[in-house]
Scaffold this active site. Structure first.
Site, PDB file in Angstrom:
ATOM      1  CB  CYS A  90      -1.085   0.261   1.537  1.00  0.00           C
ATOM      2  SG  CYS A  90      -2.320   1.078   1.039  1.00  0.00           S
ATOM      3  CG  HIS A 176      -3.686  -3.347   3.513  1.00  0.00           C
ATOM      4  ND1 HIS A 176      -2.437  -2.937   4.026  1.00  0.00           N
ATOM      5  CD2 HIS A 176      -4.339  -2.571   2.922  1.00  0.00           C
ATOM      6  CE1 HIS A 176      -2.596  -2.146   3.713  1.00  0.00           C
ATOM      7  NE2 HIS A 176      -3.166  -1.393   3.464  1.00  0.00           N
ATOM      8  CD  GLU A 178      -0.118  -5.701   5.491  1.00  0.00           C
ATOM      9  OE1 GLU A 178      -0.616  -4.800   5.774  1.00  0.00           O
ATOM     10  OE2 GLU A 178      -0.279  -6.278   4.177  1.00  0.00           O
TER      11      GLU A 178
END
Length: 237
Positions: A90, A176, A178
């Site tokens: 991001c 995202h 993660e």
């Protein structure tokens, strides 16, 4: 120990998430650099074996309001010039793109919540292949351009540039991968004002996190492992 994995963090709850245990499982000692709090020393950023630049609710272009971004961009640029393994998420991907000379700008719209990616032909041949048409967590309003020499890997209808790579070592993700779905409440509370302003129902994100999160964690492990495997040459250098 394999080496040092340095995570550049901008917001406390937007940390490595599922990537932390995966890096530790591959033998990395994980360290955090909190941008805006810790000094950003280019040599330390360049010297880490792996760097993950994480997300945050500010813009790459807001250097007057957030002066640490100047040092951060410089450090990321030097690391990319050195060809060292660098993953951006991001804001992190936007910083990488800007450091490589691409434009990053606000779009005037938001993409927040779980929705699928479409991989480009290059993306389907990349480490991101397991993600094709898989809902991932989006949380952005800015858009990066694809840097010169880099390859566009993924898109959504509203944001055509969702991922890029530059050789094997540099990978930028607008979304995202993660995020730990079991801790999504921290995101919902931390970004409550943004959610309200964008008219996004946090309950929708809760439901989708539970539905898609466990599978995404497995896919994330495969992607990170594949990316680290592809970086082995630069990690040994």
């Amino acid at each position: 120990m394999t080496g040092i994995a340095l995570a550049v963090r901008h917001v406390a709850f937007e940390d490595l998430g599922i990537l932390g245990p995966l890096l530790e499982g591959r033998g990395y000692a994980v360290e955090y650099l909190d941008a805006g709090v810790d000094p950003i020393v280019a040599d330390a950023v360049v010297g880490a074996d792996v760097v993950v630049v994480l997300g945050g609710p500010i813009g790459v272009y807001e250097t007057d309001a957030y002066p640490f971004l100047v040092d951060e961009l410089e450090a990321i640029g030097k690391r990319l010039d050195a060809g060292r393994p660098t993953l951006g998420v991001c804001l992190g991907a936007q910083l990488m793109a800007r450091a490589l000379g691409a434009e990053v700008a606000p779009t005037g719209r938001k993409e927040i919540g779980y929705s699928p990616l479409t991989l480009t032909p290059a993306g389907r041949s990349s480490v991101l292949a397991p993600l094709d048409e898989t809902p991932v967590l989006h949380w952005h309003g800015d858009q990066f351009g694809i840097p010169e020499g880099a390859v566009r890997l993924a898109e959504t209808p509203g944001f055509p540039n969702q991922a890029f790579n530059l050789g094997d070592a540099a990978l930028g993700l607008q979304f995202h991968l993660e995020a730990d779905w079991s801790r999504i409440e921290q995101w919902l509370v931390g970004h409550a004002v943004e959610l309200a302003g964008a008219g996004v129902d946090p309950n929708r994100i809760r439901v989708d996190a539970a539905a898609f999160g466990p599978r995404l964690a497995d896919i994330g492990a495969r992607i990170l492992g594949g990316w680290l495997d592809s970086c082995e040459g630069t990690l040994r250098s």
